[in-house]
Write a protein that holds these residues in place. Structure first.
Motif, PDB file in Angstrom:
ATOM      1  N   PHE A 144     -75.833  47.271   0.262  1.00  0.00           N
ATOM      2  CA  PHE A 144     -74.677  45.897   0.360  1.00  0.00           C
ATOM      3  C   PHE A 144     -74.342  45.720  -0.765  1.00  0.00           C
ATOM      4  O   PHE A 144     -74.963  46.185  -1.676  1.00  0.00           O
ATOM      5  N   VAL A 145     -73.512  44.817  -0.447  1.00  0.00           N
ATOM      6  CA  VAL A 145     -72.635  44.779  -1.932  1.00  0.00           C
ATOM      7  C   VAL A 145     -73.033  43.188  -1.948  1.00  0.00           C
ATOM      8  O   VAL A 145     -73.166  41.885  -0.886  1.00  0.00           O
ATOM      9  N   CYS A 146     -73.332  42.443  -3.239  1.00  0.00           N
ATOM     10  CA  CYS A 146     -73.562  41.386  -4.370  1.00  0.00           C
ATOM     11  C   CYS A 146     -73.032  40.321  -5.672  1.00  0.00           C
ATOM     12  O   CYS A 146     -72.582  41.285  -6.108  1.00  0.00           O
ATOM     13  N   PRO A 147     -72.564  39.532  -5.623  1.00  0.00           N
ATOM     14  CA  PRO A 147     -71.814  39.118  -7.001  1.00  0.00           C
ATOM     15  C   PRO A 147     -72.842  39.662  -7.808  1.00  0.00           C
ATOM     16  O   PRO A 147     -74.037  39.826  -7.892  1.00  0.00           O
ATOM     17  N   ARG A 148     -72.345  40.498  -8.895  1.00  0.00           N
ATOM     18  CA  ARG A 148     -72.969  40.245 -10.390  1.00  0.00           C
ATOM     19  C   ARG A 148     -72.427  39.217 -11.026  1.00  0.00           C
ATOM     20  O   ARG A 148     -71.632  38.540 -11.494  1.00  0.00           O
ATOM     21  N   PRO A 149     -73.621  39.066 -12.019  1.00  0.00           N
ATOM     22  CA  PRO A 149     -72.691  37.699 -13.630  1.00  0.00           C
ATOM     23  C   PRO A 149     -71.662  38.213 -14.190  1.00  0.00           C
ATOM     24  O   PRO A 149     -71.832  39.345 -13.981  1.00  0.00           O
ATOM     25  N   ALA A 150     -71.029  37.130 -13.680  1.00  0.00           N
ATOM     26  CA  ALA A 150     -69.706  37.486 -14.587  1.00  0.00           C
ATOM     27  C   ALA A 150     -69.479  37.017 -16.217  1.00  0.00           C
ATOM     28  O   ALA A 150     -70.151  36.199 -16.698  1.00  0.00           O
ATOM     29  N   PRO A 151     -68.971  37.714 -16.618  1.00  0.00           N
ATOM     30  CA  PRO A 151     -69.406  37.595 -18.594  1.00  0.00           C
ATOM     31  C   PRO A 151     -68.417  36.585 -18.500  1.00  0.00           C
ATOM     32  O   PRO A 151     -67.460  36.071 -18.362  1.00  0.00           O
ATOM     33  N   THR A 208     -66.602  46.510 -11.302  1.00  0.00           N
ATOM     34  CA  THR A 208     -65.622  46.225 -11.289  1.00  0.00           C
ATOM     35  C   THR A 208     -64.184  46.060 -10.041  1.00  0.00           C
ATOM     36  O   THR A 208     -63.972  47.469 -10.262  1.00  0.00           O
ATOM     37  N   ALA A 209     -63.702  45.407  -9.709  1.00  0.00           N
ATOM     38  CA  ALA A 209     -62.435  45.610  -8.490  1.00  0.00           C
ATOM     39  C   ALA A 209     -61.854  43.872  -9.389  1.00  0.00           C
ATOM     40  O   ALA A 209     -62.174  43.394  -9.190  1.00  0.00           O
ATOM     41  N   ALA A 210     -60.096  45.021  -8.630  1.00  0.00           N
ATOM     42  CA  ALA A 210     -59.380  43.205  -8.506  1.00  0.00           C
ATOM     43  C   ALA A 210     -59.116  42.960  -7.589  1.00  0.00           C
ATOM     44  O   ALA A 210     -58.841  43.286  -6.314  1.00  0.00           O
ATOM     45  N   THR A 211     -59.877  41.498  -7.788  1.00  0.00           N
ATOM     46  CA  THR A 211     -59.507  40.620  -5.730  1.00  0.00           C
ATOM     47  C   THR A 211     -58.286  39.821  -5.569  1.00  0.00           C
ATOM     48  O   THR A 211     -58.005  39.294  -6.735  1.00  0.00           O
ATOM     49  N   ALA A 258     -63.522  40.695 -10.986  1.00  0.00           N
ATOM     50  CA  ALA A 258     -64.428  40.098 -10.162  1.00  0.00           C
ATOM     51  C   ALA A 258     -65.664  41.592 -10.264  1.00  0.00           C
ATOM     52  O   ALA A 258     -65.291  42.647 -10.005  1.00  0.00           O
ATOM     53  N   GLY A 259     -66.807  41.880 -10.460  1.00  0.00           N
ATOM     54  CA  GLY A 259     -67.783  42.930 -10.583  1.00  0.00           C
ATOM     55  C   GLY A 259     -68.933  42.198  -9.401  1.00  0.00           C
ATOM     56  O   GLY A 259     -69.100  40.509  -8.865  1.00  0.00           O
ATOM     57  N   VAL A 260     -69.358  42.932  -8.976  1.00  0.00           N
ATOM     58  CA  VAL A 260     -70.683  43.409  -7.916  1.00  0.00           C
ATOM     59  C   VAL A 260     -71.664  44.569  -8.291  1.00  0.00           C
ATOM     60  O   VAL A 260     -71.083  44.901  -9.038  1.00  0.00           O
ATOM     61  N   TRP A 261     -72.414  44.031  -7.388  1.00  0.00           N
ATOM     62  CA  TRP A 261     -73.391  44.985  -7.191  1.00  0.00           C
ATOM     63  C   TRP A 261     -73.378  46.163  -5.709  1.00  0.00           C
ATOM     64  O   TRP A 261     -73.554  45.546  -5.098  1.00  0.00           O
ATOM     65  N   VAL A 262     -73.427  47.926  -5.907  1.00  0.00           N
ATOM     66  CA  VAL A 262     -73.853  48.247  -4.765  1.00  0.00           C
ATOM     67  C   VAL A 262     -74.846  48.079  -4.511  1.00  0.00           C
ATOM     68  O   VAL A 262     -74.732  49.355  -5.339  1.00  0.00           O
ATOM     69  N   VAL A 263     -75.221  47.607  -4.319  1.00  0.00           N
ATOM     70  CA  VAL A 263     -77.265  48.610  -4.027  1.00  0.00           C
ATOM     71  C   VAL A 263     -77.489  49.098  -2.671  1.00  0.00           C
ATOM     72  O   VAL A 263     -77.027  49.172  -1.738  1.00  0.00           O
ATOM     73  N   SER A 264     -78.294  49.946  -3.171  1.00  0.00           N
ATOM     74  CA  SER A 264     -78.862  51.159  -2.093  1.00  0.00           C
ATOM     75  C   SER A 264     -80.529  51.253  -1.891  1.00  0.00           C
ATOM     76  O   SER A 264     -80.757  51.037  -2.961  1.00  0.00           O
ATOM     77  N   ALA A 265     -80.339  51.399  -0.900  1.00  0.00           N
ATOM     78  CA  ALA A 265     -82.043  51.629  -0.888  1.00  0.00           C
ATOM     79  C   ALA A 265     -82.460  51.751   0.820  1.00  0.00           C
ATOM     80  O   ALA A 265     -82.046  51.939   1.162  1.00  0.00           O
ATOM     81  N   ARG A 266     -83.321  52.884   0.757  1.00  0.00           N
ATOM     82  CA  ARG A 266     -84.099  53.540   1.855  1.00  0.00           C
ATOM     83  C   ARG A 266     -85.389  53.361   2.716  1.00  0.00           C
ATOM     84  O   ARG A 266     -86.139  52.465   1.299  1.00  0.00           O
TER      85      ARG A 266
END
Length: 269
Positions: A144-151, A208-211, A258-266
């Motif tokens: 999943f993708v979730c927001p990362r704290p913005a500097p 990080t990507a440009a929205t 803007a920045g996000v976390w891409v989180v992976s788990a199993r």
């Protein structure tokens, strides 16, 4: 107003009315999401908080001999997802209205669960992820993708902060939604929650990507104002807001990094 009420009220209706806008904003993170998910051609995919179904349809293209189920708590968004989806073009994609925290998923019925920004709103993250884990087969993947704290000096934070100060408190985002958006911003908390929910092999990768906020500064202001509740914005305020967006105009539209976390788990095998 709780998040369920928000997503079935003005917030959900706005997303349902502007699917192309929101997809353009979030699409820059899709490559990282789908690279991590590694969806196979026969995979059964669960899309949590599927919104208007863009990620569900993208997942179906990656699993032409599998199936995709999108679930969302927002009735306006589920209706929009169904309207935008053509089985002849998009494959085996279905949408269900429900709260993923408690929705009666088929136990072990999915190979991978994905979410592009739909998992922050759970009332009990551990219970919700444990429930989603039960819907995955042994060894199944969660990404999943979730927001990362913005500097403090980040483009998106600086611009949106200036815009918020210009329109004032009457146009503030609902506090319950704003708090939920930040609920999984700490990678240590993400790991703790997912471990408690029974997942392993947990990683949080910064991306990080440009929205994209609009075609030009004036268009971006129109979109920003339409997302908020409050009295009409004056011409003077609108001009000042346009000045905030103007430095971010590019040939591809108004872009804010803007920045996000891409989180992976199993799920354990």
């Amino acid at each position: 107003m709780n998040t369920a009420e928000a997503w079935n009220g003005p917030l959900g209706r706005h997303w349902a009315d502007h699917p192309d806008r929101y997809d353009a904003m979030l699409a820059p993170f899709d490559a990282a999401l789908f690279d991590a998910a590694a969806i196979g051609v026969t995979d059964r995919v669960l899309d949590i908080g599927c919104g208007s179904g863009g990620t569900s349809r993208a997942a179906a293209r990656l699993s032409p001999r599998g199936r995709v189920t999108g679930v969302d708590i927002s009735a306006p968004l589920v209706a929009r997802a169904r309207a935008l989806t053509d089985p002849a073009r998009d494959g085996d994609v279905t949408f269900e209205l429900g709260d993923a925290q408690v929705h009666p998923f088929e136990p072990g019925g999915y190979d991978v669960a994905i979410s592009r920004g739909g998992v922050m709103f759970f009332a009990d993250h551990v219970a919700a992820f444990a429930h989603i884990g039960e819907a995955l087969r042994a060894g199944g993947r969660l990404v999943f993708v979730c927001p990362r704290p913005a500097p403090p000096d980040g483009e998106e934070r600086r611009a949106l902060g200036l815009l918020a100060s210009l329109v004032g408190g009457d146009h503030a985002v609902d506090t319950s939604v704003a708090a939920a958006m930040a609920s999984l911003s700490d990678p240590e908390r993400i790991t703790s929650v997912l471990r408690a929910a029974g997942f392993e092999e947990i990683t949080s990768v910064p991306v990080t990507a440009a929205t994209r906020w609009g075609g030009d500064a004036a268009d971006a202001v129109n979109f920003f104002v339409s997302r908020t509740q409050g009295p009409p914005v004056t011409d003077r305020t609108r001009a000042a807001m346009t000045d905030v967006f103007r430095p971010h105009e590019t040939p591809g539209g108004v872009l804010l990094r803007a920045g996000v976390w891409v989180v992976s788990a199993r799920r354990p095998r």
